[in-house]
Design a protein around this motif. Structure first.
Motif, PDB file in Angstrom:
ATOM      1  N   GLU A 541       0.825  -1.208   0.000  1.00  0.00           N
ATOM      2  CA  GLU A 541       0.000   0.000   0.000  1.00  0.00           C
ATOM      3  C   GLU A 541       0.857   1.255   0.000  1.00  0.00           C
ATOM      4  O   GLU A 541       0.486   2.269  -0.605  1.00  0.00           O
ATOM      5  CB  GLU A 541      -0.915  -0.017   1.234  1.00  0.00           C
ATOM      6  CG  GLU A 541      -1.980  -1.105   1.161  1.00  0.00           C
ATOM      7  CD  GLU A 541      -2.794  -1.201   2.436  1.00  0.00           C
ATOM      8  OE1 GLU A 541      -3.708  -2.039   2.469  1.00  0.00           O
ATOM      9  OE2 GLU A 541      -2.490  -0.459   3.367  1.00  0.00           O
ATOM     10  N   GLU A 547      -3.190   5.647   1.313  1.00  0.00           N
ATOM     11  CA  GLU A 547      -3.125   6.152   2.678  1.00  0.00           C
ATOM     12  C   GLU A 547      -3.391   5.061   3.716  1.00  0.00           C
ATOM     13  O   GLU A 547      -3.246   5.308   4.919  1.00  0.00           O
ATOM     14  CB  GLU A 547      -4.139   7.280   2.870  1.00  0.00           C
ATOM     15  CG  GLU A 547      -3.867   8.515   2.033  1.00  0.00           C
ATOM     16  CD  GLU A 547      -2.605   9.246   2.476  1.00  0.00           C
ATOM     17  OE1 GLU A 547      -1.977   9.916   1.639  1.00  0.00           O
ATOM     18  OE2 GLU A 547      -2.261   9.118   3.654  1.00  0.00           O
ATOM     19  N   ASN A 548      -3.769   3.868   3.258  1.00  0.00           N
ATOM     20  CA  ASN A 548      -4.118   2.804   4.209  1.00  0.00           C
ATOM     21  C   ASN A 548      -2.909   2.234   4.951  1.00  0.00           C
ATOM     22  O   ASN A 548      -3.067   1.465   5.890  1.00  0.00           O
ATOM     23  CB  ASN A 548      -4.835   1.662   3.474  1.00  0.00           C
ATOM     24  CG  ASN A 548      -6.226   2.070   3.031  1.00  0.00           C
ATOM     25  OD1 ASN A 548      -6.836   2.966   3.627  1.00  0.00           O
ATOM     26  ND2 ASN A 548      -6.730   1.435   1.984  1.00  0.00           N
ATOM     27  N   TRP A 549      -1.692   2.595   4.520  1.00  0.00           N
ATOM     28  CA  TRP A 549      -0.522   2.062   5.220  1.00  0.00           C
ATOM     29  C   TRP A 549      -0.480   2.549   6.664  1.00  0.00           C
ATOM     30  O   TRP A 549       0.060   1.870   7.536  1.00  0.00           O
ATOM     31  CB  TRP A 549       0.769   2.438   4.497  1.00  0.00           C
ATOM     32  CG  TRP A 549       1.064   3.918   4.427  1.00  0.00           C
ATOM     33  CD1 TRP A 549       0.715   4.782   3.456  1.00  0.00           C
ATOM     34  CD2 TRP A 549       1.772   4.679   5.414  1.00  0.00           C
ATOM     35  NE1 TRP A 549       1.158   6.047   3.735  1.00  0.00           N
ATOM     36  CE2 TRP A 549       1.818   6.008   4.951  1.00  0.00           C
ATOM     37  CE3 TRP A 549       2.357   4.374   6.635  1.00  0.00           C
ATOM     38  CZ2 TRP A 549       2.432   7.022   5.668  1.00  0.00           C
ATOM     39  CZ3 TRP A 549       2.969   5.383   7.345  1.00  0.00           C
ATOM     40  CH2 TRP A 549       3.007   6.692   6.866  1.00  0.00           C
ATOM     41  N   ILE A 551      -3.095   2.887   8.566  1.00  0.00           N
ATOM     42  CA  ILE A 551      -4.004   2.003   9.299  1.00  0.00           C
ATOM     43  C   ILE A 551      -3.306   0.677   9.589  1.00  0.00           C
ATOM     44  O   ILE A 551      -3.418   0.117  10.692  1.00  0.00           O
ATOM     45  CB  ILE A 551      -5.297   1.782   8.489  1.00  0.00           C
ATOM     46  CG1 ILE A 551      -6.009   3.122   8.265  1.00  0.00           C
ATOM     47  CG2 ILE A 551      -6.208   0.788   9.182  1.00  0.00           C
ATOM     48  CD1 ILE A 551      -7.236   3.024   7.389  1.00  0.00           C
ATOM     49  N   ARG A 552      -2.568   0.177   8.594  1.00  0.00           N
ATOM     50  CA  ARG A 552      -1.829  -1.079   8.791  1.00  0.00           C
ATOM     51  C   ARG A 552      -0.801  -0.927   9.913  1.00  0.00           C
ATOM     52  O   ARG A 552      -0.599  -1.842  10.725  1.00  0.00           O
ATOM     53  CB  ARG A 552      -1.121  -1.473   7.493  1.00  0.00           C
ATOM     54  CG  ARG A 552      -2.052  -1.772   6.340  1.00  0.00           C
ATOM     55  CD  ARG A 552      -2.888  -3.001   6.611  1.00  0.00           C
ATOM     56  NE  ARG A 552      -3.745  -3.325   5.471  1.00  0.00           N
ATOM     57  CZ  ARG A 552      -4.725  -4.207   5.495  1.00  0.00           C
ATOM     58  NH1 ARG A 552      -4.986  -4.857   6.625  1.00  0.00           N
ATOM     59  NH2 ARG A 552      -5.461  -4.448   4.427  1.00  0.00           N
TER      60      ARG A 552
END
Length: 751
Positions: A541, A547-549, A551-552
């Motif tokens: 990502e 931008e989900n990195w 969240i990860r």
């Protein structure tokens, strides 16, 4: 009065002196006699052991040499494998005889050697074949005994026996060694080695001296093999040492010859008697001398005491005060020595207590634990406990703590040790606290009552009370680990291991509250493995500019807390994440490579490992990833605009004569900001937009100045300048001359 006091001192010393000297001489005589006897026995044992080792080693060398010769010579097997009633091939028989002769030459103690074949009772000696039944009755009996014991393991060298050499009527004593053939435990025959007892005796004679001592060697059956003592004196000789040669089964007995030990003791007695007389004489002289000398300061003290009396004040003779000063100095020194001794004793007690504490935690050297506890008394009088638990407390690595001087840090550590002991005493518990390392404190708590089994909540509450008090009053941040409750001193190390295990999970558990003893995590390798998938998704990502990195990343840190991973595992997994990101993004652009390298050379890794707070690590890593993400996005945008910047260049080359051509014009034409257009132009062509435009216009101006006769004003308008003044200023700045001078120079060169 002087003579009366002197006489009292003198005659008080003499009886005691004579009695003490007499007793000392008697004791010295006894000690020296016993010491001489002990040293004699020790020396005799050493020499006997040396003789035994030499004889045993010599016979072992013979045995080993013969076995090696048999193992390397296949002729012995040919002799054993020959058909019954027939001789082996002539070459083999000759080679065996030569081999045995070589062995006899190599080992001088060998008397004879031969090979015996079981199936036809044929014997091959050093001089050829011999039938044991013909003229070799003694050997026939020995071989018959070997055959009768063929199912038993051979017991080494035999007892002394007599052999009759071939073509001789004399008997000679030998000791024999029979080894089965083929080696090691075959049943086809034997090789018999006969060692001459006479040669063994000569070897022993060369190693011993018969003037002062005797040596007697007996075989397994007790038969004497060697005896250096004459038969008449043998009964009076005293045996001092017995050494058994285990491989041979022989016993070596030795001692001094009769009368020798008494002679030595007599000599020593005369010496000490003379020394005793000299000692008495010197003692008498010394007593008279020292009594006279010691009387003087006593007399001076008496005179001084008398001088202090009012009646005799004027009559007292003047005396020096050196002796009194010496007495005062001696007294002061004695007080100082006593003070130093008490201080050293206390320091030694502290060190010994610390060593005992470390032994409890490691479970070592606990054999004399009861005696050491009674001597050191770490629990101040209490020694009977029903159960124990170990608390560990580790200082969190804070800037304020490391900023303190070493002296202040030691003072604070001392205060923490005393505070924890007082807090436990308030709860009717006995505690013993010691610093295990520079930042870790250990505390053994003893219960005089039987605590509830696995009462982890009570232990946790006890640790939290200590943590809360220290934070409120000393402003020191500690992380507590609580071990398991154990019933015996020797199980304290198990409680400490459990408490230390808690401290290895400080990042996941947090450092603001006391941590309770936790269950052991099994399959920690599998727990670490599951994070690799999350790392792959985060990197993918990140690569896709999503931008989900973030969240990860939050999910990964939340999993660290949920799984309660060890600190070292968290550090290792974060390094794996950084390495995976570097492998994925490396080589895209130089600026991105520099940003990735900063994770290692810029100290990010050291800052992460230096943190004991998971949230702090999360902020450090998130900040660095945000910077890397911005660089990565910029690189991607730069690549996408490279095509556009090429079009901008072509547009400038076609419209350079437009006086309105500027960054703002290009911004409106290509729908990008003027600042970003300048940045792209500089990044792509390594020069500013204004410089590129100026060089392009001046190149066209030079062409017009050289090929046409148009005015400077017209040329300026044609290449995009509003007037000749601006054109001339730019032209001179770049070329170093005016347009008119440039035209004249070119025309002059052409002419």
């Amino acid at each position: 009065m002087k003579r009366s006091w002197y006489s009292r001192m003198l005659f008080s010393y003499f009886p005691v002196f004579l009695l003490v000297v007499t007793v000392l001489i008697f004791l010295a005589f006894m000690v020296i006699t016993e010491l001489s006897r002990s040293e004699t026995e020790k020396a005799n044992y050493v020499s006997t052991s040396y003789v035994a080792d030499t004889v045993e080693r010599t016979l072992n060398d013979i045995e080993l040499g013969v076995l090696q010769e048999i193992g390397n010579n296949y002729s012995y097997n040919d002799f054993l494998d020959a058909p019954s009633g027939t001789d082996s091939p002539a070459g083999s028989s000759y080679e065996i005889v030569q081999s045995m002769n070589r062995l006899s030459e190599r080992f001088s103690m060998i008397d004879s050697i031969y090979v015996y074949r079981n199936k036809d009772k044929l014997m091959l000696g050093q001089s050829g074949y011999v039938n044991p039944g013909q003229g070799q009755g003694l050997e026939a009996e020995y071989l018959q005994q070997l055959s009768a014991n063929k199912n038993k393991q051979q017991q080494g060298w035999s007892a002394v026996r007599m052999v009759q050499p071939r073509n001789s009527k004399d008997l000679r004593p030998v000791i024999s060694l029979a080894s089965r053939l083929p080696i090691p435990w075959g049943s086809d025959g034997y090789i018999v080695i006969n060692v001459s007892v006479y040669r063994v005796e000569r070897l022993v004679d060369s190693l011993t001296s018969g003037e002062l001592s005797f040596l007697r060697i007996k075989d397994v059956s007790g038969t004497p093999i060697y005896d250096s003592a004459p038969a008449a004196d043998g009964e009076n000789n005293r045996t001092l040492s017995k050494v058994e040669a285990k491989n041979l089964g022989w016993t070596f007995e030795s001692g001094l010859r009769a009368g020798r030990l008494f002679d030595w003791i007599s000599v020593i007695s005369y010496v000490w008697f003379i020394l005793g007389l000299l000692t008495i004489a010197l003692g008498v002289v010394y007593i008279i001398y020292i009594t006279r000398r010691n009387y003087r300061p006593i007399h001076q003290l008496m005179v001084r005491i008398q001088g202090l009396q009012p009646a005799a004040q004027n009559a007292a003779p003047g005396v020096a005060s050196d002796e009194l000063a010496l007495m005062h100095n001696a007294l002061d020194r004695l007080v100082q020595i006593t003070t130093d001794y008490e201080r050293e004793r206390y320091e030694n007690l502290v060190i010994q207590r610390r060593e005992l504490f470390q032994d409890f935690l490691s479970g070592q050297r606990l054999e004399d634990v009861v005696e050491r506890l009674e001597t050191l008394d770490p629990f101040e009088g209490t020694r009977e406990f029903e159960a124990f638990v170990v608390f560990t407390a580790e200082l969190n690595r804070e800037k304020d703590w490391h900023a303190l001087p070493a002296q202040d840090q030691n003072l604070l550590k001392f205060a923490l040790t005393n505070v924890l002991g007082d807090l436990m005493a308030d709860k009717q518990l006995q505690a013993w606290a010691e610093w295990i390392s520079g930042e870790r404190l250990g505390m053994i708590i003893g219960f005089r009552f039987q605590p509830v089994k696995d009462d982890s909540d009570t232990m946790l509450e006890l640790a939290r009370d200590c943590h809360r008090w220290i934070m409120d009053n000393l402003r020191v941040s500690l992380t507590f680990g609580v071990g398991t409750v154990v019933r015996d001193w020797r199980e304290i190390r198990d409680s400490y291991a459990a408490a230390a295990e808690v401290l290895s999970h400080r990042l996941a558990l947090g450092t603001d509250i006391a941590a309770v003893q936790m269950d052991q995590q099994d399959d920690s390798g599998l727990q670490s493995y599951k994070y690799f998938g999350s790392f792959t998704q985060l990197v993918r990502e990140f690569r896709l500019s999503g931008e989900n990195w973030r969240i990860r990343l939050d999910e990964i840190f939340n999993s660290f807390r949920t799984d309660r991973l060890k600190d070292e595992e968290i550090y290792m997994l974060l390094e794996v994440l950084l390495q995976a990101l570097e492998q994925e993004l490396k080589g895209i652009a130089e600026t991105l490579d520099r940003q990735l390298a900063a994770a290692w050379s810029g100290g990010l890794r050291e800052r992460i490992r230096g943190s004991t707070n998971l949230e702090e690590i999360r902020e450090l890593l998130t900040g660095w990833l945000n910077e890397t993400y911005h660089v990565y996005v910029s690189v991607n945008e730069l690549k996408s605009h490279r095509v556009m910047i090429t079009e901008v260049k072509h547009y400038i080359e076609e419209h350079y004569a437009n006086p309105d051509l500027s960054l703002n014009h290009l911004s409106e034409r290509f729908q990008i900001s003027a600042k970003y257009a300048s940045y792209l132009f500089k990044e792509e062509f390594n020069m500013k937009f204004v410089d590129f435009l100026a060089e392009l216009r001046l190149m066209k101006a030079k062409e017009l100045l050289e090929t046409t006769s148009e005015s400077i004003q017209d040329i300026a308008l044609q290449i995009g300048y509003a007037n000749s003044i601006t054109f001339g200023r730019v032209f001179k700045r770049i070329t170093g001359m005016t347009p008119g001078d440039y035209r004249k120079l070119k025309l002059h060169k052409d002419e």
